[in-house]
Motif scaffolding. Sequence first.
Motif, PDB file in Angstrom:
ATOM      1  N   SER A  16       0.815  -1.214   0.000  1.00  0.00           N
ATOM      2  CA  SER A  16       0.000   0.000   0.000  1.00  0.00           C
ATOM      3  C   SER A  16       0.853   1.270   0.000  1.00  0.00           C
ATOM      4  O   SER A  16       0.312   2.373  -0.010  1.00  0.00           O
ATOM      5  N   ILE A  17       2.169   1.132   0.022  1.00  0.00           N
ATOM      6  CA  ILE A  17       3.065   2.284   0.054  1.00  0.00           C
ATOM      7  C   ILE A  17       3.613   2.551  -1.350  1.00  0.00           C
ATOM      8  O   ILE A  17       4.115   1.646  -2.018  1.00  0.00           O
ATOM      9  N   ASP A  18       3.544   3.798  -1.783  1.00  0.00           N
ATOM     10  CA  ASP A  18       4.073   4.209  -3.087  1.00  0.00           C
ATOM     11  C   ASP A  18       5.570   4.510  -2.940  1.00  0.00           C
ATOM     12  O   ASP A  18       5.980   5.659  -2.758  1.00  0.00           O
ATOM     13  N   PHE A  19       6.383   3.452  -3.007  1.00  0.00           N
ATOM     14  CA  PHE A  19       7.821   3.618  -2.822  1.00  0.00           C
ATOM     15  C   PHE A  19       8.444   4.423  -3.961  1.00  0.00           C
ATOM     16  O   PHE A  19       9.407   5.159  -3.751  1.00  0.00           O
ATOM     17  N   ASP A  20       7.932   4.286  -5.165  1.00  0.00           N
ATOM     18  CA  ASP A  20       8.512   5.011  -6.306  1.00  0.00           C
ATOM     19  C   ASP A  20       8.450   6.519  -6.077  1.00  0.00           C
ATOM     20  O   ASP A  20       9.424   7.256  -6.322  1.00  0.00           O
ATOM     21  N   ALA A  21       7.281   7.002  -5.597  1.00  0.00           N
ATOM     22  CA  ALA A  21       7.138   8.438  -5.347  1.00  0.00           C
ATOM     23  C   ALA A  21       8.062   8.892  -4.217  1.00  0.00           C
ATOM     24  O   ALA A  21       8.674   9.968  -4.292  1.00  0.00           O
TER      25      ALA A  21
END
Length: 770
Positions: A16-21
């Motif tokens: 659920s975490i947007d690591f790319d951003a």
Amino acid sequence: MENYRVGVDEGNDLDSIDFDALVQNLQDLTEGKDTLIPMFDYQQKNRIGSKVIKGASSGVVIVDGTYALDARLRSLLDIRVAVVGGVHFSLISKVQYDIGDSCSLDSLIDSIFPLFRKHIEPDLHHAQIRINNRFVSSFREAIYKLKCRSEAPGACSISAFQGNEAQTDNFIEMYLRPPSATEEARINDWIKMRQSGIRYYLSIGDQRIVDKNFIIRPKAEFEVGRMTLGGLLDLGYSVVASYKRASTYVVYGNLSVSFETIDTLDETFMVLRGTNRKTVGAEALRMGINGPWITKSYLEMVLEKKGVPRLNTPPLFPNTPTTSNQESVIAAPRPIRTNPNLVMKLEDLSQPWTRSPTKSKMEPVLATWHFISSDPSHAGSSVIGSSSFRDTVKLVPMPDSYDFDRGLLLSVQAIQALLENKGLPVIVGIGGPSGSGKTSLAHKMANIVGCEVVSLESYFKSEQVKDFKYDDFSSLDLSLLSKNISDIRNGRRTKVPIFDLETGARSGFKELEVSEDCGVIIFEGVYALHPEIRKSLDLWIAVVGGVHSHLISRVQRDKSRMGCFMSQNDIMMTVFPMFQQHIEPHLVHAHLKIRNDFDPVLSPESSLFVLKSNKQVAYQDILKILDPAKFCSSAQNFIDMYLRLPGIPTNGQLTESDCIRVRICEGRFALLIREPLREGNFIIQPKVDFDISISTVAGLLNLGYQAVAYIEASAFIYQDGKILIEVDHLQDAPSPYLQIKGVDKEAVAAAGSTLKLDGSYTTKVMSLAL
């Protein structure tokens, strides 16, 4: 990292975490670029926008989150810190106790925190700094609540607070009963789970104090993943009560007023909240609200409506004869409704450091106060509640010492037990060395209990103060102190002296009276537990440690740099001779011993942000940035004396790390033992000045410290409670120094910009700058 959510189903799901951003934002900041970080709303369960972080605004960026040490981020991190323990351990300990030995520790961790072992623990082993957090529910910064039904006479609406925007929030609150508990409502042992949007918050037991009209709650709630609720249900916990709470509230300063509708009760309540008891009470009066106040929790009211019986606290005095022929021991009630068995029987297994610590490393969260009769004629008596017994009943001292948080909690318990077993008044004495934390503890207790604090410094004799004999027992006006305590004991109005340290003389008196609303008086001072004083007191509390212990460590460090080792006892005998001879012997008799492990450098609550400049500013410009309604000013003269240990080469330069600063101000000596930190234009100044006697200065000189700088100065201070501006005129300095101080860094920076001080800041110590 919570703002980088893209999914809402799993509370702590890695996907659920947007690591790319997040990686892109960190790369932008590393390259000095401005970047847009997302903002997530937990009520709406989606992103609501973004905000700009300027690449040049700060040299430090902190990434905080469950997965902050994930492999995708580690290469971008200069420092990796892992924190374990805390309430995480408290929950596991609680569950271990509730379900007994039917489940291993590993199984408990996998059930309650299923993602921890798989996705979190492996990353924590890559940390360079590892921290074990020994958290306990803290009443240091408690929340004080007054609650009444919204239709009560005089109740006002949210619209009365013009200029403050009303906000709304909706919660679902669930209470989980342990698998072995009976149907009766022993809610002390239940676990509370609160759902707000996609977030879940958990608290262990009904931890609160009910004192008169106030509900007092500690900071005891922490966030968990949604899977934790499922794990607890799988382990046998059952949801026995739940309700929806819709809240409309306004926050103004340190206060908030909210209107809360409970669906199960079909009623709306008005709640005033704040961190200061007197402020909350004063606001209720200002709003014209005088109750009737409700001290029951929503859960208790829901259970009453459902007809669920509530198990009450056992009676104060058992009617059965005592087993001892020598003494009568009484178990006092527990006024704080919390689970005394929070730290449970965990096996002392060999575990990696990330696992929860074992019982052997923890202290009990709560102890139980007992009483003993000092009159042998009452031994074995069944008429324990008689007035003659109440006159002879005394507390049994606690056998162990406790940290500051547990000590604060036990102090309040002891006061309430004394009120219930002996009645009014309760007179408390808090003793200990200078800088140990006596005054801080006294005022935090007074804020909780709602009582007066009297400093023994008020009883100084003027002639003794002029000779700097602050630590001398003979400097106290014992006859007046004895009269005041006698008046309080007998319910008479009395006049307590007011001492002006600036003039070194008594400036007047203030009236003090014990009543039903204020049945407790706290006396604090280094000699509060002296036999001549403590014999008239009901509760004796000793506080040791604090900055007192930091000076000992500092002297040991300095002497070791010279190749000379001194034991703590040798230093104590030299630096604190009055303490060793006349104060410490009395502390061992205390009913409660508290260790203050406060670190004045590491604690953020103890530091001030300071901007310093030698640019001259007009008095009218200073007034413009201060709130005229709260403005006050003062002036003082002081002398700064710098002591350096011999044998340390200076090459003509004097540095802060080589010196101990002694400030002589208004006839008192204050010691600074830690140098401040620097961050850009800011000096982060720890609050580590504490009073010492002239014998301590003499002791430091006897240990080889030399007075190498001696600066006279005068200071003009202007403040409004949020910002303090100090103008210092130093002897031989070409121009005065202006300092802007405050706990809010942004407010201090804004004040500096308003005064147009940019480009003129210095981070040098004023005296050493000469």
